[in-house]
Design a protein around this motif. Structure first.
Motif, short mmCIF file in Angstrom:
data_model
loop_
_atom_site.label_atom_id
_atom_site.label_comp_id
_atom_site.label_asym_id
_atom_site.label_seq_id
_atom_site.Cartn_x
_atom_site.Cartn_y
_atom_site.Cartn_z
N VAL A 129 0.84 -1.20 0.00
CA VAL A 129 0.00 0.00 0.00
C VAL A 129 0.88 1.25 0.00
CG1 VAL A 129 -1.71 1.31 1.32
CG2 VAL A 129 -1.93 -1.17 1.11
N ALA A 130 1.91 1.25 0.81
CA ALA A 130 2.82 2.41 0.87
C ALA A 130 3.51 2.62 -0.47
CB ALA A 130 3.85 2.22 1.98
N GLN A 131 3.95 1.54 -1.10
CA GLN A 131 4.61 1.66 -2.40
C GLN A 131 3.64 2.20 -3.45
OE1 GLN A 131 6.09 -2.01 -3.99
NE2 GLN A 131 6.94 -1.03 -5.81
N SER A 132 2.39 1.74 -3.41
CA SER A 132 1.39 2.21 -4.37
C SER A 132 1.13 3.70 -4.20
CB SER A 132 0.09 1.44 -4.20
OG SER A 132 0.29 0.08 -4.46
N ILE A 133 0.99 4.14 -2.97
CA ILE A 133 0.74 5.56 -2.69
C ILE A 133 1.94 6.40 -3.11
CG2 ILE A 133 0.40 7.24 -0.83
CD1 ILE A 133 -1.28 5.06 0.59
N ALA A 134 3.15 5.93 -2.76
CA ALA A 134 4.36 6.67 -3.11
C ALA A 134 4.54 6.77 -4.62
CB ALA A 134 5.58 6.01 -2.46
N SER A 135 4.33 5.67 -5.33
CA SER A 135 4.52 5.71 -6.78
C SER A 135 3.50 6.62 -7.44
CB SER A 135 4.46 4.30 -7.38
OG SER A 135 3.18 3.75 -7.23
N PHE A 136 2.26 6.62 -6.96
CA PHE A 136 1.25 7.52 -7.50
C PHE A 136 1.64 8.97 -7.24
CE2 PHE A 136 -2.56 10.11 -6.93
CZ PHE A 136 -3.13 9.97 -8.18
N VAL B 116 -5.76 16.55 -14.41
CA VAL B 116 -6.82 16.42 -13.41
C VAL B 116 -7.88 15.42 -13.88
CG1 VAL B 116 -8.72 17.64 -12.27
CG2 VAL B 116 -6.46 18.68 -12.38
N PHE B 117 -8.28 15.51 -15.14
CA PHE B 117 -9.27 14.59 -15.68
C PHE B 117 -8.75 13.16 -15.69
CE2 PHE B 117 -11.39 12.59 -19.38
CZ PHE B 117 -12.67 12.54 -18.85
N LEU B 118 -7.48 12.97 -16.05
CA LEU B 118 -6.89 11.64 -16.07
C LEU B 118 -6.83 11.03 -14.67
CD1 LEU B 118 -5.49 9.42 -17.71
CD2 LEU B 118 -3.34 10.61 -17.29
N VAL B 119 -6.43 11.81 -13.69
CA VAL B 119 -6.35 11.31 -12.31
C VAL B 119 -7.74 10.95 -11.80
CG1 VAL B 119 -5.82 11.96 -9.93
CG2 VAL B 119 -4.20 12.48 -11.76
N SER B 120 -8.73 11.80 -12.03
CA SER B 120 -10.09 11.49 -11.55
C SER B 120 -10.66 10.27 -12.27
CB SER B 120 -11.01 12.70 -11.70
OG SER B 120 -11.21 12.99 -13.06
N SER B 121 -10.33 10.11 -13.55
CA SER B 121 -10.79 8.93 -14.29
C SER B 121 -10.15 7.66 -13.75
CB SER B 121 -10.47 9.08 -15.77
OG SER B 121 -11.17 10.15 -16.32
N CYS B 122 -8.89 7.74 -13.37
CA CYS B 122 -8.20 6.57 -12.79
C CYS B 122 -8.87 6.15 -11.48
CB CYS B 122 -6.73 6.88 -12.54
SG CYS B 122 -5.75 6.97 -14.05
N PHE B 123 -9.20 7.12 -10.63
CA PHE B 123 -9.88 6.78 -9.37
C PHE B 123 -11.26 6.17 -9.63
CE2 PHE B 123 -6.95 9.90 -7.30
CZ PHE B 123 -6.40 9.01 -6.40
N THR B 124 -11.99 6.72 -10.58
CA THR B 124 -13.31 6.20 -10.91
C THR B 124 -13.22 4.78 -11.46
OG1 THR B 124 -14.07 8.44 -11.39
CG2 THR B 124 -15.40 6.63 -12.25
N CYS C 241 -14.83 1.37 -9.84
CA CYS C 241 -15.75 0.50 -10.59
C CYS C 241 -15.25 -0.94 -10.60
CB CYS C 241 -15.92 1.01 -12.01
SG CYS C 241 -16.85 2.54 -12.14
N ILE C 242 -13.97 -1.14 -10.81
CA ILE C 242 -13.41 -2.49 -10.82
C ILE C 242 -13.56 -3.12 -9.44
CG2 ILE C 242 -11.25 -3.80 -11.00
CD1 ILE C 242 -10.45 -1.83 -13.24
N ARG C 243 -13.27 -2.36 -8.38
CA ARG C 243 -13.42 -2.87 -7.02
C ARG C 243 -14.87 -3.25 -6.72
NH1 ARG C 243 -13.38 1.40 -2.73
NH2 ARG C 243 -15.51 1.44 -3.49
N ASP C 244 -15.82 -2.39 -7.10
CA ASP C 244 -17.23 -2.67 -6.86
C ASP C 244 -17.68 -3.92 -7.61
OD1 ASP C 244 -17.31 -0.44 -5.27
OD2 ASP C 244 -18.36 0.82 -6.75
N GLN C 245 -17.21 -4.10 -8.85
CA GLN C 245 -17.57 -5.29 -9.63
C GLN C 245 -17.02 -6.55 -8.98
OE1 GLN C 245 -19.64 -5.48 -12.14
NE2 GLN C 245 -19.36 -7.66 -12.35
N GLN C 246 -15.79 -6.50 -8.49
CA GLN C 246 -15.20 -7.66 -7.83
C GLN C 246 -15.93 -7.98 -6.54
OE1 GLN C 246 -11.08 -6.55 -7.51
NE2 GLN C 246 -10.56 -7.50 -9.46
N GLU C 247 -16.34 -6.96 -5.79
CA GLU C 247 -17.09 -7.19 -4.56
C GLU C 247 -18.45 -7.81 -4.87
OE1 GLU C 247 -17.29 -3.50 -2.46
OE2 GLU C 247 -15.25 -3.71 -1.68
N THR C 248 -19.11 -7.36 -5.94
CA THR C 248 -20.40 -7.91 -6.34
C THR C 248 -20.26 -9.38 -6.70
OG1 THR C 248 -21.14 -5.77 -7.13
CG2 THR C 248 -22.32 -7.69 -7.96
N GLU C 249 -19.24 -9.71 -7.48
CA GLU C 249 -19.01 -11.11 -7.87
C GLU C 249 -18.70 -11.95 -6.65
OE1 GLU C 249 -15.96 -10.96 -10.80
OE2 GLU C 249 -17.26 -10.07 -12.32
#
Length: 104
Positions: free
Chosen positions: A12-19, A48-56, A60-68
């Protein structure tokens, strides 16, 4: 069968740092770019648009995996209940509501 994997703190720390590093490098590059102000503003809005799209997309991927995962757990619970109720040695009687019905 549920496959629950926890992310380690280091991951998690590496992911946050790399972002953070990647975003900082892009912003510094845009600020120091030798172009007109409107071009920098355009690139900034694109960032800004690219970063917000990445979070969205990640949400969406997380929500789909949780639903499955939830559907899989419900199906697994149904199968376990059916297997617990099944008695291979039970002989059905004619008055038994669970006995197979004859056609006709």
């Amino acid at each position: 069968m549920t496959n629950t994997t926890k992310n380690t703190t280091a991951y998690v720390a590496q992911s946050i740092a790399s972002f953070g590093i990647a975003l900082t490098v892009v912003i510094v590059g845009e600020v120091n770019l030798p172009v007109a102000g409107w071009t920098r503003a355009f690139l900034g809005l694109g960032t800004v648009f690219l970063v917000s799209s990445c979070f969205t997309l990640a949400k969406c991927i997380r929500d789909q995996q949780e639903t499955e995962s939830v559907v899989s757990r419900i199906d697994q619970a149904r199968i376990e209940r059916m297997m617990a109720e099944f008695d291979p040695y039970r002989v059905p009687t004619p008055g038994d509501p669970a006995a197979p019905r004859a056609f006709g």
